[in-house]
Design a protein around this motif. Structure first.
Motif, mmCIF file in Angstrom:
data_model
loop_
_atom_site.group_PDB
_atom_site.id
_atom_site.type_symbol
_atom_site.label_atom_id
_atom_site.label_comp_id
_atom_site.label_asym_id
_atom_site.label_seq_id
_atom_site.Cartn_x
_atom_site.Cartn_y
_atom_site.Cartn_z
ATOM 1 N N MET A 185 0.862 -1.139 -0.098
ATOM 2 C CA MET A 185 0.201 0.025 0.033
ATOM 3 C C MET A 185 0.728 1.223 0.126
ATOM 4 O O MET A 185 0.587 2.291 -0.291
ATOM 5 N N GLN A 244 3.473 1.626 -2.193
ATOM 6 C CA GLN A 244 3.247 1.821 -3.613
ATOM 7 C C GLN A 244 2.339 2.826 -4.031
ATOM 8 O O GLN A 244 2.624 3.768 -4.669
ATOM 9 N N SER A 245 1.051 2.294 -3.745
ATOM 10 C CA SER A 245 -0.205 3.282 -4.085
ATOM 11 C C SER A 245 -0.416 4.543 -3.442
ATOM 12 O O SER A 245 -0.514 5.576 -4.202
ATOM 13 N N ASN A 246 0.323 4.603 -2.449
ATOM 14 C CA ASN A 246 0.435 5.870 -1.539
ATOM 15 C C ASN A 246 1.288 6.808 -2.460
ATOM 16 O O ASN A 246 0.655 7.947 -2.722
ATOM 17 N N MET A 292 -0.496 7.978 -5.586
ATOM 18 C CA MET A 292 -1.411 8.840 -5.538
ATOM 19 C C MET A 292 -0.975 10.294 -5.249
ATOM 20 O O MET A 292 -1.451 11.243 -5.902
ATOM 21 N N VAL A 317 4.335 21.946 0.104
ATOM 22 C CA VAL A 317 4.270 21.234 1.479
ATOM 23 C C VAL A 317 3.778 19.588 0.667
ATOM 24 O O VAL A 317 4.463 18.762 1.325
ATOM 25 N N TYR A 318 3.221 19.883 -0.279
ATOM 26 C CA TYR A 318 2.809 18.280 -0.854
ATOM 27 C C TYR A 318 4.189 17.748 -1.263
ATOM 28 O O TYR A 318 4.225 16.614 -1.130
ATOM 29 N N GLY A 353 11.706 1.203 3.144
ATOM 30 C CA GLY A 353 10.891 -0.145 3.641
ATOM 31 C C GLY A 353 11.465 -1.315 2.405
ATOM 32 O O GLY A 353 11.557 -2.187 3.117
ATOM 33 N N ARG A 354 11.691 -0.887 1.349
ATOM 34 C CA ARG A 354 12.212 -1.803 0.265
ATOM 35 C C ARG A 354 13.625 -2.378 0.801
ATOM 36 O O ARG A 354 13.825 -3.431 0.720
ATOM 37 N N GLY A 386 14.630 -2.417 3.865
ATOM 38 C CA GLY A 386 14.634 -3.157 4.995
ATOM 39 C C GLY A 386 14.193 -4.562 4.630
ATOM 40 O O GLY A 386 14.544 -5.753 5.028
ATOM 41 N N LEU A 387 13.172 -4.602 3.725
ATOM 42 C CA LEU A 387 12.611 -5.933 3.239
ATOM 43 C C LEU A 387 13.554 -6.778 2.740
ATOM 44 O O LEU A 387 13.773 -7.817 2.907
ATOM 45 N N ALA A 394 -2.360 -15.465 1.361
ATOM 46 C CA ALA A 394 -2.457 -14.239 2.406
ATOM 47 C C ALA A 394 -3.949 -14.528 2.976
ATOM 48 O O ALA A 394 -3.968 -14.319 4.613
ATOM 49 N N MET A 396 6.353 -3.741 5.346
ATOM 50 C CA MET A 396 7.225 -3.639 4.186
ATOM 51 C C MET A 396 6.980 -4.379 3.008
ATOM 52 O O MET A 396 7.534 -4.135 2.105
ATOM 53 N N THR A 429 2.335 -4.971 -2.031
ATOM 54 C CA THR A 429 1.189 -5.600 -1.976
ATOM 55 C C THR A 429 0.566 -6.041 -3.472
ATOM 56 O O THR A 429 -0.251 -6.470 -3.665
ATOM 57 N N LYS A 430 1.362 -5.492 -4.504
ATOM 58 C CA LYS A 430 0.869 -5.903 -5.925
ATOM 59 C C LYS A 430 1.772 -6.283 -6.791
ATOM 60 O O LYS A 430 3.258 -6.150 -6.329
ATOM 61 N N TYR A 437 0.093 -9.425 7.638
ATOM 62 C CA TYR A 437 0.147 -9.139 5.894
ATOM 63 C C TYR A 437 -1.330 -9.170 5.492
ATOM 64 O O TYR A 437 -1.768 -8.507 4.754
ATOM 65 N N SER A 438 -1.945 -10.476 5.715
ATOM 66 C CA SER A 438 -3.187 -10.682 5.305
ATOM 67 C C SER A 438 -4.295 -9.521 6.095
ATOM 68 O O SER A 438 -5.177 -9.338 5.497
ATOM 69 N N ARG A 485 -5.035 10.580 3.777
ATOM 70 C CA ARG A 485 -4.149 11.623 3.046
ATOM 71 C C ARG A 485 -4.891 12.670 3.160
ATOM 72 O O ARG A 485 -4.088 13.926 3.248
#
Lengths: 298, 289
Positions: A1, A3-5, A8, A22-23, A37-38, A40-41, A290, B91, B94-95, B173-174, B188
């Protein structure tokens, strides 16, 4: 999520970059968080896979090379360890035995758990809650507690050292789990479907097989995966209930310990081969797993 | 939740499960109960001793130590695994391809037979042939899980974290995937910080799966046997002898059937009690919704 964040925020920003600094600051922040995040993963996955890599690496080495020092790649690449396993029936029959009783367990668990899960998800009956908890409580029984009684029970009914004995013994924890997961998936199917089918003249068995089971396909796949997972990894009961004919691979592996010292390469190769079936199975259910991990209950 | 129809014929559907589990659960359990109140010399000579074994077991200092060790152990791994699992879940992508790949890779440790997990760490932790052991000695730490109790303890904890964090991660995760996108959009618009999104959107949605996760981790870590058995054999001394292992030593090693059976029952009751508390909590929370 995350990613989509980012995407957007980005699409919204393109139009009014100047007006809203600000944006863009927020955007930079999200992107940084995203990268962190990436990173860390990837770090986690590397640490996760390192011990497994080490095992695989070792399985392609000769014992002399293993003992002479550490290296990330086998210098003297050899398949001798694998050849030994596949050339010796006492070794490879272990895999056959394991796969055999795990499949049996999967089939038995699904067959008995499907109707029961349906009953729990659709009906109220005397003692249903107690029954459900009792089933789950078996998942909580430490196998060590039942070791000796199990041995005596299965010996007395003449099932000792058969595949079915191990499959039945594993049912004690796979069946409750199967009921639990399937109940979660079934509760997600609206009751109206059952009622419509009955009005249309379907009998219960016909409705169950033709309509209901296809609806919870993914749930069944996930349940089978979980039965596989818990039956495949269990050793204590499987070892206690078998001696020769149905001995699982995990128990046969301990043979490498004896003799003159340790045959590390062979041990590593046998270990690698026990990981493969699991990876194969999870590949098939990857899209549903999942949901299954939440036991169908999110 | 949907309303359920009252129908006692549903018992026929549950009957197969009942029979199959009863065969493997009730008969052995009754055997254990039977042993726990008798003193057995051989199959034909046995005496009824009542609660004798239970008293002996409760006062046995070895078992008390194992129990304490067990609680500390279960507590430690849950404290480490739950936050780590949440972090990993947050982390994970999701897609797309990355999501499937990450899912499969993270799940691998869960599908390895438990004694192979022990073997992997047995090899990995050795200073002469294992990467981890060699790494520790190269940075100057005198690390040897076979002779030093602290090292053995740390290795067993590390192994468990390696083995079971994926379960917590996949559960979370799920749970995260089930959160509708609109929640994030609303956040947001409100310009909520990352922390606020986590604290007020993600964490509340995770409560359910986290309870399941903690429940599963508690049960399984409380029953742990194979991994430490392969890795350390319960030693050095008895520093990594957990309850299951103490039990097996007593029942099969010394063949003290009576005390071992009494111990089994106490052990089972402890797990049952803790899990009942968890189960009631889950059920009450689902009712509230």
């Amino acid at each position: 999520m995350t990613q989509s964040n980012t995407s957007m925020t980005r699409t919204r920003n393109t139009g009014k970059k100047e007006q809203a600094p600000v944006y863009s600051k927020a955007e930079r922040k999200t992107r940084n968080a995203h990268l962190r995040g990436r990173f860390g993963l990837v770090l986690y996955l590397v640490l996760l896979l390192l011990p497994i890599y080490w095992l695989i690496n070792m399985s392609f080495k000769t014992n002399t090379e293993i003992l002479s020092g550490l290296s990330f790649f086998p210098e003297d690449f050899t398949l001798a360890n694998y050849a030994k396993i596949f050339g010796d029936p006492t070794w490879y029959m272990g895999y056959v035995n394991s796969i055999f009783y795990v499949s049996m367990n999967m089939v038995i668990s699904l067959l008995v758990a499907l109707p029961a899960a349906y009953a729990f998800s659709r009906y109220k009956f005397i003692g249903d809650k107690h029954m459900f908890f009792w089933l789950l409580s078996n998942r909580m029984a430490p196998p060590a507690v039942f070791l000796l009684p199990f041995f005596q029970l299965y010996s007395s009914v003449g099932l000792f050292d058969t595949h079915i004995a191990v499959a039945l013994a594993h049912c004690i924890f796979t069946v409750p789990l199967a009921v639990w997961i399937l109940e979660g998936f079934m509760s997600g199917v609206p009751r109206e479907i059952d009622e419509t089918a009955y009005i249309d003249g379907y009998s219960f068995p016909k409705f169950f097989v033709r309509i209901f089971i296809p609806l919870i396909r993914s749930g069944i796949g996930v349940t089978a995966f979980f039965c596989f997972m818990f039956s495949w990894v269990e050793l204590l009961l499987a070892r206690t209930l078998t001696s020769v004919d149905a001995k699982p691979i995990a128990a046969i592996m301990t043979r490498t310990v004896s003799a003159s010292g340790m045959d590390w390469g062979l041990l590593a190769a046998a270990g690698v081969l026990t990981i493969l079936p699991g990876m194969l199975v999870i590949y098939f259910v990857r899209n549903h797993v999942a949901k299954g991990f939440a036991l169908g209950r999110v | 939740m949907q309303t359920k129809v009252e129908n006692n014929k549903a018992w026929f559907l549950v009957l197969p499960v009942f029979l199959i589990v009863a065969f493997s659960a009730i008969i052995p359990l009754m055997t254990v109960v039977n042993y726990s109140v008798q003193d057995i010399f051989d199959p034909y000579t046995r005496y009824f001793v009542g609660t004798e074994w239970f008293k002996q077991v409760m006062l046995d200092s070895r078992l008390q130590e194992a129990l304490l060790r067990q609680f500390i152990y279960s507590f430690t791994i849950i404290i480490i695994e739950v936050p780590l699992g949440i972090c990993v879940a947050l982390m994970m992508p999701t897609k797309g391809r990355g999501a499937s790949l990450a899912l499969i890779l993270v799940a691998i440790p869960l599908l390895i037979p438990w004694n192979v997990v022990g073997t992997i760490w047995q090899i990995f932790g050795r200073a002469d042939i294992g990467l981890f052991g060699a790494f520790m000695s190269s940075i100057g730490v005198d690390y040897n899980y076979a002779s030093d109790p602290t090292d053995a303890w740390l290795t067993v904890v590390l192994m468990d974290v390696w083995h079971w964090t994926p379960l917590v991660a996949l559960l979370c995760y799920s749970g995260l995937r089930a959160i509708p996108e609109v929640y994030y959009q609303a956040a947001r618009i409100d310009q909520a910080s990352r922390w606020a999104v986590f604290r007020y959107i993600q964490l509340p949605k995770l409560t359910n799966v986290l309870i399941i996760g903690v429940l599963l981790r508690f049960m399984d870590s409380f029953m742990i046997y194979t991994e430490p058995f392969v890795l350390t054999g319960g030693g050095p001394g008895s520093s990594t002898t957990f309850l299951s292992q103490a039990l097996v030593q007593q029942a099969i090693g010394q063949f003290d059937l009576g005390p071992a059976a009494a111990f089994s029952l106490v052990y089972f009751l402890i797990i049952l009690l803790v899990c009942w508390v968890f189960y009631t909590t889950i059920m009450n929370m689902q009712k509230d919704k």
